[in-house]
Scaffold this active site. Structure first.
Site, PDB file in Angstrom:
ATOM      1  CE1 TYR A 270       0.697  -0.079   4.409  1.00  0.00           C
ATOM      2  CE2 TYR A 270      -1.613  -0.559   4.767  1.00  0.00           C
ATOM      3  CZ  TYR A 270      -0.351  -0.369   5.261  1.00  0.00           C
ATOM      4  OH  TYR A 270      -0.137  -0.465   6.601  1.00  0.00           O
ATOM      5  CD  GLU A 271      -0.609   4.978   1.972  1.00  0.00           C
ATOM      6  OE1 GLU A 271      -0.721   5.834   1.094  1.00  0.00           O
ATOM      7  OE2 GLU A 271      -1.525   4.682   2.766  1.00  0.00           O
ATOM      8  N   GLY A 272       1.416   2.946  -2.657  1.00  0.00           N
ATOM      9  CA  GLY A 272       2.309   2.771  -3.811  1.00  0.00           C
ATOM     10  C   GLY A 272       3.146   1.531  -3.619  1.00  0.00           C
TER      11      GLY A 272
END
Lengths: 598, 598
Positions: free
Chosen positions: A442-444
């Site tokens: 997550y978050e890229g």
């Protein structure tokens, strides 16, 4: 059952002895009064909260998970989570590094960093509730109107309300340009928002009376793609001008994901059915505004893996000392026992030291970065602010991807130390592995991080920012290059710093001819860069330890720092030799594979 | 929801084109009649069972898990498991490679190998019930008395009963020398057995009317340690001389473990409370008898990870073709779509190819090893039998540790291809990661495998067996060294074969001075050896592919084999450069760390 002891001494070492943060604070008017005693006292209290309140709920939170009432759309969090949050708010922890203008304590970010390392060790799933909230605070603080700030920031600062970031939709995660949620302007200047969001961490819960959702959506006339995205604040309950709660906004949790880990956090599917919101920042510039939150979140995700690496290490070390099995290859060590404790076995030590080194390297890097954030935010000299900002931008993808990948390696190694018991839930080790696994996504995703690093942050400005970091390495090499005792720590980073320049130029040249070369090399490149950065951190830590020892300090703590640094350079750092080869092996063997990937 | 297609063409390629198994079978009287059509027909049917019966129960089995009735000590397995097992027995699959003397079909082990690869892809947790049972069959076949064989083997062959291996106790896993379960001789020649076992896979279930436990225990006069362990057969229900069931033996499941994965398999705590058993093999030689089972199990664990790697790859490939997100770095590929399918991205291809290469290398090695087992068992020439046996002994720890570690890398890479969706249970990817995780631990942790390889199998006979494998590499190098088209596949293994000799000598010399040097190098050494073996397999496969292409065969299947081999040598094999460095970095940085590991 696992245990957790806040690593206060290790934090203090990095804060005070390696980076001398209070000297740095003296140059910042906002923090000039923050002294070591204050820092240490706050961290000690923070450690008590983490170990005493959040940690005991970690396994039970994993087992219970969250439940959604489909009729009311309300979510029940695991037993004790709500009460722990109330204690957190009561203790003022939510406000620690928030702006005093909105009721915050205004303390440096580095203190929040250390608080969160401990909270993440204690309970990543729980910590995401205040963590996401703090991200929403930052985005509104940076881009909100005065009215929005007045309405939302005091409550987010105190923790009376929490916040979320609503980006992902079923068909778009990495590629936010595809998002479809719509925002229709209303006569009163508000917007009516309609769409479906998924993967909204802490997206619904029973902690607080209101939840402040930050939602990405498209205005009717918006350009296609990522240049047509705007950011809106959409509270669960509308907020009257006096701050009191109005009617329920139609932004509902319609489902919770069943996940590999972080079960205690509600990962919500959110249906937005004509909810009323207000615009944050400029129209169509929502992604830029959201990136304030996202960059902070990326550093935060690295911190999650630091926390898990530390707690996994502590428990694996304790087990390795306690569990007896087989004799040492080099002769019986515990003559009074039926077998030797497994810590006598070289590979068990290797697994433990891998986790220890990755925790210590990560801690140094996270504090280094957060200190840069403090400078970027509070230093009076504009050049210092700008340089710090650039450096932290360069390091952010490394923090996010390198530390979370290392967390994967480390938590798995620590679980392996337990043998079959590592696979059993009650021991708690496999939960660290499962919880950490999302941090790589997550978050890229970590691939996205690597493209951000190599494509944007390095090649995007012809390596100028990388050279700034290289300068720091160069300074240390110049400073310590003649110190024989430092040679084992300096030589590797001097070598790699040198190689890095050639390596970057080579990949850049190839990428200029064929952009897929950048995509093919990026993940390997990020790990090489990660080792350069960690190598620098370990050399800085070894420098301090050697000076203390030379000055006659006999605290074994300093020997420990040297031993860990030696291990790191001998057993982990050499990965760069393979990574530079595989990066150089190029894109052809990946792209000319239509038959293999048919 | 995931899907699974049995990789029949890939198996046939390895069986018929690479290793030409039917030519080998012609030399074995027992298998001389086994032709390609028979093999293919059996594997096709096996694939139907795996994909059609076992696979649909994989996710539901994970979700439901097993439940124990504490009153009756009976275990209920997930819905459908029992019926699937009945179909398995009905189809004669349990008997596939069992001795015809006991009702088996007497087919070669390689066919069982391929059957189990597919079963493991389909449902590792379910497959462990018949898998463990087959291990018990083998141990009794090798070491049982005539009476034991007559009583148990026909029922284990047909699958009417299943078997287990009861080794581990709470305080001893790796170190079986510590085990405490007692066996008291009775006047009638039987033994009364008392003790507590844990981690007994498939230890209790509702599939069959009886379960045949093979139990390690100590006789009253037994020497201390591993030389005082005996093996007993202890049925759940006593068996009358006519094969009918007698009274319940007091060997009870008292608990089921809560685990990270393989939830559908009952991992039982077993209390043995004066249960009656009979001795298998000689007194105090139980460990040797159990190792028949254990060695087979170790190859079987490698096969579990092969299965998971294959199914994870298939699903990640399908997702990567379907999911659209971002544009290709080298220009839009799917102009008619909002974004390109993610398979255009180099690192997504790298993750997919990593899994594909690790599946194909593992499949070749597993079949290679099982063919050696067939030779060791059925070849008329004693020297061939002996050589085959030695070679498979050398390769067993590599199969177990290298393939399961690769399975960890591969299933995690495939999960990563799914981004956030990989973390969500419904997609099935995270289950492959969790199920695979135990494979690195059980049947001897991968560290134990590495010590078995380096300490016993390599240094234990001064590298003689390793040289035998080196000879095979040397033959291929000699045969193809002048073929320019083979250079890219031959050069790396020629190089590594050469390095391996020096590397082994060096570690051996150090180990002679300090045994901890062996322990410090073993895990890295095993991975280097693994790459030598996989490199050999890929060169063999590339050789076949190149010959077909040279002969005008335009089937893209052969291009696919070359592309995968190229990828393997360019992106995975170079790991050896780091591993040889870190192994050579020695034991000092691990052992001189008392302060760091205080």
């Amino acid at each position: 059952m696992p245990t957790y002891t806040p690593p206060l001494r290790d934090m203090q070492f990095v804060l005070h002895e390696v980076f001398k943060v209070t000297d740095e604070f003296k140059a910042m008017p906002a923090h000039a009064e923050v002294d070591a005693d204050t820092i240490n006292a706050v961290l000690e209290e923070a450690g008590k909260f983490a170990a005493g309140v959040a940690f005991p709920l970690n396994i039970s939170g994993d087992t219970e998970g969250c439940t959604l009432n489909q009729q009311t759309h309300e979510v029940t969090t695991p037993k004790g989570f709500k009460e722990a949050y109330a204690q957190y708010v009561e203790g003022g922890w939510a406000a620690l590094s928030c702006d005093t203008a909105y009721g915050g304590q205004g303390l440096p970010f580095v203190m929040n960093q250390c608080l969160y390392e401990m909270l993440n060790s204690a309970n990543q799933a729980w910590t995401m509730y205040p963590g996401l909230s703090h991200g929403a605070y930052e985005a509104l603080h940076a881009h909100g109107t005065d009215e929005q700030k007045k309405l939302y920031l005091p409550k987010l600062t105190s923790g009376e309300w929490t916040g979320t970031m609503c980006l992902t939709e079923p068909h778009c995660g990495t590629d936010l340009g595809l998002l479809r949620t719509k925002a229709e302007p209303q006569a009163d200047g508000t917007y009516k928002i309609t769409g479906n969001k998924i993967f909204i961490s802490a997206g619904e819960h029973n902690f607080t009376s209101n939840i402040v959702h930050l939602v990405l959506a498209r205005l009717p006339d918006a350009p296609k793609g990522s240049k047509g995205i705007s950011l809106f604040v959409v509270p669960k309950f509308k907020v009257n001008a006096d701050g009191s709660l109005g009617e329920r906004n139609p932004i509902y949790c319609t489902g919770l994901e069943h996940k590999m880990g972080i079960h205690g956090n509600a990962t919500a599917q959110i249906a937005i059915d004509g909810a009323i919101g207000t615009l944050v920042g400029e129209p169509n510039k929502g992604l830029a505004a959201m990136f304030v939150m996202m960059n902070a979140a990326r550093l935060g995700v690295g911190n999650q893996s630091l926390g898990l690496t530390e707690v996994a290490f502590q428990n694996a070390l304790a087990y390795a000392k306690d569990r007896i099995q087989m004799r040492s290859l080099s002769g019986t060590k515990a003559k009074d026992k039926e077998a030797d404790p497994i810590i006598v076995h070289p590979d068990v030590r290797k697994m433990l030291l891998t986790a220890k080194a990755y925790a210590e390297g990560a801690r140094a890097l996270q504090i280094f970065c957060t200190l840069l954030l403090d400078k970027a935010h509070s230093h009076p000299d504009e050049k210092v602010r700008k340089d710090s900002d650039e450096l932290v931008a360069l390091l952010t993808p490394i923090v996010k991807a390198f530390i979370t990948d290392n967390g994967h390696i480390a938590t798995n190694a620590c679980m392996q130390v337990f043998g079959g018991h590592g696979f059993i839930k009650e021991w708690g080790m496999e939960q660290f592995v499962r919880d950490n696994r999302i941090n790589m996504i997550y978050e890229g995703t970590n691939t996205v991080q690597s493209l951000d690093l190599l494509g944007r942050k390095v090649l995007g400005n012809n390596g100028a920012t990388l050279k700034k970091f290289g300068k720091l390495v160069g300074q240390l090499v110049a400073e310590e290059g003649v110190n024989e005792k430092m040679a084992e720590f300096i030589n590797p980073i001097a070598y790699l710093g040198d190689q890095m320049t050639k390596f970057t130029t080579e990949i850049g040249f190839r990428g200029f001819q064929n952009p897929d070369e950048v995509g093919a090399a990026a993940v390997d490149y990020l790990r090489v860069a990660g080792h350069l950065v960690f190598g620098y951190m370990f050399a800085r830590m070894a420098q301090v330890a050697l000076r203390e020892i030379a000055a006659g300090n006999t605290d074994p703590f300093y020997q420990a720092k040297l031993q860990t640094a030696r291990f790191y350079f001998a057993k982990l750092f050499p990965e760069v030799h393979t990574l530079m080869r595989t990066a150089r092996a190029g894109s052809k063997v990946l792209m000319d594979t239509d038959a293999a990937l048919a």
